[in-house]
Design an enzyme around this catalytic site. Structure first.
Site, PDB file in Angstrom:
ATOM      1  N   TYR A 254       0.816  -1.210   0.000  1.00 33.33           N
ATOM      2  CA  TYR A 254       0.000   0.000   0.000  1.00 33.33           C
ATOM      3  C   TYR A 254       0.850   1.261   0.000  1.00 33.33           C
ATOM      4  O   TYR A 254       0.389   2.324  -0.422  1.00 33.33           O
ATOM      5  CB  TYR A 254      -0.994  -0.030   1.166  1.00 33.33           C
ATOM      6  CG  TYR A 254      -2.265  -0.737   0.750  1.00 33.33           C
ATOM      7  CD1 TYR A 254      -3.262  -0.070   0.059  1.00 33.33           C
ATOM      8  CD2 TYR A 254      -2.437  -2.096   0.982  1.00 33.33           C
ATOM      9  CE1 TYR A 254      -4.400  -0.720  -0.375  1.00 33.33           C
ATOM     10  CE2 TYR A 254      -3.577  -2.761   0.556  1.00 33.33           C
ATOM     11  CZ  TYR A 254      -4.555  -2.060  -0.124  1.00 33.33           C
ATOM     12  OH  TYR A 254      -5.677  -2.703  -0.570  1.00 33.33           O
ATOM     13  N   HIS A 411      -6.104  -2.990   6.649  1.00 34.37           N
ATOM     14  CA  HIS A 411      -5.438  -3.914   5.738  1.00 34.37           C
ATOM     15  C   HIS A 411      -4.406  -4.784   6.453  1.00 34.37           C
ATOM     16  O   HIS A 411      -3.719  -5.587   5.819  1.00 34.37           O
ATOM     17  CB  HIS A 411      -4.763  -3.150   4.599  1.00 34.37           C
ATOM     18  CG  HIS A 411      -5.732  -2.605   3.591  1.00 34.37           C
ATOM     19  ND1 HIS A 411      -6.535  -3.410   2.828  1.00 34.37           N
ATOM     20  CD2 HIS A 411      -6.031  -1.321   3.234  1.00 34.37           C
ATOM     21  CE1 HIS A 411      -7.292  -2.655   2.029  1.00 34.37           C
ATOM     22  NE2 HIS A 411      -7.004  -1.394   2.262  1.00 34.37           N
TER      23      HIS A 411
END
Length: 711
Positions: A254, A411
């Site tokens: 990410y 996440h």
């Protein structure tokens, strides 16, 4: 609010009114003052020329096809989803082509497609495929994709701005861009003010649009949040999501994704408001973030799959092309970045891309240096971190990653003290990553699959200790967010690289310490991977330590008795329900080895335990009715009932095969007689042999300066 942030906000308020007088187009990546230089560079610098050819190909294909702006209806990967994605790519490509070719046909395409959007956008409701887990968009199934669309489209609009009539610009802005700004800032208020990668894309979309449309109020909101007080917005995103070392809290995958809006919006701030000195913010943090993202890759360019990660992503992705080009051209000429640009085989066709291509052609590139390091997590750098050990630079590099970070927001995975191990260009001990087939609509609409929760995030899916067949924090995100592991030590002393971290909160009453090292010894060409995992408790527990491997088991110290007629699952929840138990083997001595053949190389893991243990061979695939899970295999070192437990393993790369010549070398390990002499809260002492030579390793948990010794 820190001092530098106060200065930035105050300076912004003082100088922003000057923006109107300085308004020029284009003024983001490709700027008006440098267009002639970029045009000239197309004739001189092959990397820039090739990159422009790719852009021109996209632009010409767009002109050769009818404009399609369908009413949104499909999820990720569906026809309308992909068409709107192609449209924003075409808009940006045609904008660049117009500026560099001076051919009006490209600007006309951008005009026509944006007028088409302007004629429809306000009529579109929330996307019909939206779901409760993600805020909805209007063009796409989630708000995030709408923001990505706008980040690209506003650049294309900026590039053709001066070629459009006042009437067309008024129509496009009134009926498309201003409604989009309202949708992001008002209708999607929570996302816009969220400290998260979705929020980063949102503030970048609004800030870039505010600059191009000369709407200072929107730029200020993008910088400092809807209330303009600095608790959210771009500066807060930089403060909260990055550590001082440039590590992004959601993990390297990410970080790769978020680096584009961070770096692109920073570029626009520098162009429009250079007095804000955004590149110097937090001691040049954005430049560090680019370097740290690259350090978060193996030598083949693949990102370490920390948390929700798709394992095919490399530093060749568009986001890192932006990051490398801007970091090099605007933030300091780190010559190592040029070698990354060479491997990316492209540059952004822009001012920054010109600089990169020019200096590559001038032979200024040096090799990017991968270094062993501890990268702190959290806004102060004290919320655990990532330990990376490396030996070698190229295809044969050994690399050990110890994940001892904070949870990583939504996440994050429940995998405290997880390790990954790479060698010879391949994963040896691997991570599953995320359970998702991105943009493949037939697989869960292209989003995260249910198995991402039931499997991929669970502790057993990783190379770390599981207590009582239960995931860390019982897989409770809110609880996990309140704790983080702690660094014990990180040392790189040449022959020994070691990192050690502890986790005392994942399981009540259980203190866990993992110490991993790459150790060079004279008898062997490659370093040994030493792994010592210690658990302490006053109560009895079951301890499972899985090693997820690629390749095939070709040898073991025990006779493997595989199940042949009736597979059963290893458990009923926390990911165990997805595991088939293929073999269960009792080792009364607490010692043994397993040899794996992976990518034509032999790897033997020799292990020992302070108690008798079981070795379980498992494969992934149980309770998977839609066949969503990918094939994976592991051996698990298991102690069914102990209070204190130490697992020690040494992994050796000791030979290879040549399947073409049918030649095998070094098929047998040199390691033998591994024994745990002593293990307690103060020290673990082990011995082992390499051929006929004996070695003793001592780990001193209370002495970080003399943490490990070998003799």
């Amino acid at each position: 609010m820190n001092y530098l942030k106060k200065v930035v906000v105050v300076v912004f308020c003082i100088y922003f009114p000057a923006l109107a007088a300085a308004q020029t187009h284009p003024n983001i990546m490709l700027t008006k003052q440098n267009i002639d230089a970029v045009r000239a560079g197309l004739e001189k610098y092959p990397l820039l020329q090739d990159s422009y050819k790719d852009v021109l190909k996209v632009a010409d294909q767009a002109l050769a096809s009818p404009i399609q702006v369908p009413v949104p209806k499909d999820g990720g990967g569906g026809l309308t989803h992909e068409q709107h994605k192609v449209n924003y790519q075409n808009i940006l490509a045609c904008g660049i082509a117009f500026q560099l070719s001076k051919e009006k046909k490209y600007a006309n395409y951008v005009r026509d497609i944006l007028l088409n959007y302007a004629g429809q956008y306000e009529k579109w409701p929330y996307h019909p495929k939206s779901n409760p887990s993600n805020p909805p968009g209007k063009i796409f199934w989630q708000n995030l994709n709408d923001c990505v669309w706008q980040v690209h489209v506003i650049q294309g609009y900026d590039l053709v701005y001066d070629a459009l009539s006042s009437k067309d610009k008024q129509t496009i802005e009134k009926h498309l861009f201003l409604p989009i700004l309202k949708f992001i800032t008002v209708d999607s208020y929570k996302t816009f003010n969220r400290i998260h990668n979705h929020g980063t894309w949102a503030v970048a979309a609004v800030g870039l649009t505010g600059y191009v449309l000369n709407k200072p109020e929107y730029v200020e909101m993008a910088l400092n949040g809807s209330d303009k007080k600095g608790k959210s917005g771009f500066l807060a995103q930089i403060n909260e999501l990055f550590s001082p070392d440039g590590y992004y809290t959601e993990g390297f995958y990410y970080q790769r994704y978020a680096i584009l809006p961070f770096i692109l919006f920073a570029k626009a701030i520098q162009q429009y408001q250079p007095q804000l000195k955004i590149y110097q913010y937090r001691n040049g943090l954005l430049q560090k973030a680019v370097n740290t993202a690259l350090q978060g890759t193996y030598s083949n360019g693949a990102f370490f799959p920390i948390n929700d990660a798709l394992k095919d992503k490399t530093f060749e992705s568009e986001e890192l092309v932006y990051g490398v080009d801007i970091a090099y051209a605007d933030m300091g000429e780190d010559k190592g970045l040029l070698s990354i640009a060479q491997k990316q085989k492209k540059v952004i066709v822009s001012d920054a891309g010109l600089k990169v291509a020019m200096d590559i052609e001038a032979h200024k590139a040096t090799a990017f240096t991968y270094i062993p390091q501890w990268i702190g997590d959290g806004k102060t750098g004290t919320d655990g971190g990532i330990g990376i050990l490396r030996n070698g630079q190229d295809q044969n590099q050994q690399c050990l990653v110890l994940k001892a970070t904070s949870q990583g927001l939504g996440h994050g995975h429940f995998d405290r003290l997880n390790i990954l191990y790479y060698d010879n260009g391949a994963e040896v001990f691997s991570d599953y990553g995320a359970a998702r087939f991105i943009n493949i609509e037939t697989k869960g609409g292209g989003g995260y699959l249910p198995e991402n929760t039931t499997w991929a995030k669970q502790t057993i899916a990783h190379n770390t200790l599981v207590v009582d067949q239960t995931s860390a924090f019982k897989a409770n995100l809110e609880e996990a967010e309140t704790h983080h592991p702690d660094l014990v030590t990180f040392k790189n002393s040449g022959a020994i690289q070691v990192v050690s971290a502890k986790e005392n909160n994942a399981y009540p009453g259980v203190q866990m310490t993992r110490s991993t090292a790459l150790i060079q010894v004279p008898e062997l060409k490659k370093s040994l991977l030493l792994d010592v995992y210690k658990a302490e408790s006053v109560a009895l527990h079951q301890y499972d330590l899985p090693f997820w491997y690629n390749g095939h088991i070709v040898d073991a110290s025990f006779k493997i008795q595989g199940v042949t007629d009736h597979l059963t699952t290893l458990g009923t929840k926390y990911g165990y329900e997805h595991l088939w138990l293929n073999s269960e083997n009792d080792l009364k001595t607490g010692q043994g080895y397993i040899t794996i053949l992976e990518a034509h190389n032999f790897y033997t893991t020799t292990f020992a335990s302070t108690t008798d243990l079981q070795v379980k061979l498992v494969s992934l695939g149980a309770n998977d009715p839609e066949m969503n899970l990918k094939e994976s295999k592991a051996f698990i070192l298991s102690q069914p009932k102990a209070a204190n437990q130490t697992f020690v393993s040494i992994t050796e790369n000791h030979g290879s095969t040549d399947p073409i010549a049918e030649v095998i070398s070094g098929a047998n390990s040199s390691i033998s007689a591994i024994t745990i002499i002593h293990s307690d809260a103060k020290q673990t002492t082990i011995t082992f042999k390499i051929k006929s030579k004996s070695y003793t390793v001592k780990i001193n948990y209370l002495d970080k300066d003399n943490f490990i010794s070998i003799q």
